[in-house]
Design an enzyme around this catalytic site. Structure first.
Site, short mmCIF file in Angstrom:
data_model
loop_
_atom_site.label_atom_id
_atom_site.label_comp_id
_atom_site.label_asym_id
_atom_site.label_seq_id
_atom_site.Cartn_x
_atom_site.Cartn_y
_atom_site.Cartn_z
N CYS A 197 0.81 -1.22 0.00
CA CYS A 197 0.00 0.00 0.00
C CYS A 197 0.85 1.27 0.00
CB CYS A 197 -0.95 -0.01 1.19
SG CYS A 197 -1.86 -1.56 1.27
N HIS A 234 -3.31 6.59 2.27
CA HIS A 234 -3.81 5.30 1.82
C HIS A 234 -5.20 5.07 2.41
CE1 HIS A 234 -4.30 1.19 0.93
NE2 HIS A 234 -4.06 0.76 2.14
N ASN A 288 -10.26 -0.78 -0.16
CA ASN A 288 -8.80 -0.62 -0.09
C ASN A 288 -8.20 -1.18 -1.38
OD1 ASN A 288 -6.07 -1.06 0.39
ND2 ASN A 288 -6.36 -1.77 2.49
#
Ligand code: UT7
Length: 325
Positions: free
Chosen positions: A112, A250, A280
């Site tokens: 990420c 993120h 996500n």
């Protein structure tokens, strides 16, 4: 020394939307649980496009917007943890798909934090003499999910976003940066582990390794280590949270963003948020957020805005760039 400038942003997500209610039909979960714990309402899940297809759509869009031909691109970096294959890289597939035959291309794996690490790298390539490159974060995480594990399956989505970077800047693009890795804590978030020669050594072939996460451990890491990292990077640049136009972090969990804003003493409204629409998307989350903010006019690439870009996740990796657009 030439300065890098982000001259275009773009994103692409597959059409197919899977809502929390859709997931509640196939596993023991609910919209109430998912939304209240994460801020996620839906995610886009690909039906027939792989990671390189999503990334190539972003690449094509960047070229179109910039009115450039593909052979004017010097390099392509794709940040991903869900490549089509280990070899060829997803970036090589994108290079072929968009016809950027002069470009060198490679993948960067930092989960990420991938886009943040890749943008930092690309800025140095421009400083080193390259004229123009693409930095794309692209993920099809749906192929690495165990759809019988409600603790991970509800969290992730597919998508891609990216930027065109050119040597036309008149000021440094990255005012300060601080990238970190702690491999000793890597076991709390893993995927796609490959066994050593199972057939040759007479071991049974393991079933595919899906994404596994110790959610609590990663949550604690995110709210402990990451605000410190942002604070240190701000200090390096002699900036305060109030000097920052927007924080592009993120998109893992809206509760993480709440806690970050509080710890930094920054206005929560400055933390852009779109996990409600996409879930996500790992390396794709920050460039999708940036591209949307440019598209809806929140951010302009030519207004001297200062933004914080912070990734955090598997590796463990984390890091912050303070970007002057
Ligand atoms: O992208 C990399 C970075 N990733 C992150 O930053 C993610 C960080 N972690 C998180 O965001 C949170 O830890 C989660 C959203 C993953 C989980 O939230 P939590 O508040 O830590 O929940 P939990 O894992 O402690 O689970 C609480 C309860 C459990 O039930 P019991 O043991 O209390 O009876 C789980 O079994 O919720 C249950 N649960 C679910 N219930 C309904 C877990 N997943 C689900 C689900 N639906 N999907």
């Amino acid at each position: 020394m030439p300065f890098a400038k982000i001259t275009q942003t773009a994103h692409y997500v597959p059409d197919n939307i899977v809502s929390n209610d859709d997931l509640a039909k196939i596993m023991d979960t609910s919209d109430e649980w998912i939304y209240s714990r994460t801020g996620i309402k839906q995610r886009h899940i690909t039906v027939d496009e792989n990671t390189s297809d999503l990334a190539a759509k972003v690449g094509e869009q960047l070229l179109l917007q910039a009115d450039l031909s593909a052979d004017q691109i010097d390099f392509i970096i794709v940040a991903t943890i869900s490549p089509d294959s280990s070899m060829p890289s997803t970036a090589a597939l994108v290079q072929a798909k968009i016809g950027a035959h002069r470009a060198f291309a490679y993948d960067l794996t930092a989960a990420c934090s991938g886009f943040v690490f890749a943008l930092s790298t690309a800025e140095k390539l421009i400083a080193g003499g390259y004229t123009r490159g693409m930095v794309i974060g692209a993920e099809v995480l749906s192929k690495s999910l165990d759809w019988s594990d409600r603790s991970t399956a509800v969290l992730f989505g597919d998508g891609a976003g990216g930027v065109l970077l050119e040597n036309t800047g008149t000021k440094p693009l990255i005012i300060a940066e601080h990238l970190r890795t702690d491999g000793s804590r890597g076991n709390s978030l893993t995927s796609n582990h490959l066994e050593l020669q199972p057939e040759l050594l007479g071991r049974s072939k393991p079933v595919a390794e899906f994404i596994k996460m110790d959610g609590r451990a990663i949550f604690d890491f995110a709210v402990r280590d990451v605000p410190k990292n942002i604070q240190e990077t701000l200090e390096k640049a002699s900036l305060k949270p109030e000097d920052i136009d927007y924080f592009l972090l993120h998109q893992a969990n809206s509760r993480i963003l709440d806690k970050m804003a509080k710890k930094l003493g920054a206005e929560r409204s400055k933390f852009l948020q779109n996990m409600q629409d996409y879930g996500n998307t790992s390396a794709a989350s920050i460039p999708i957020l940036l591209s949307e903010a440019v598209k809806n006019g929140k951010l302009s690439l030519d207004r001297n805005s200062k933004i914080v870009q912070t990734g955090f996740g598997g590796g463990l990796t984390w890091g912050t760039l303070i970007v002057n657009l």
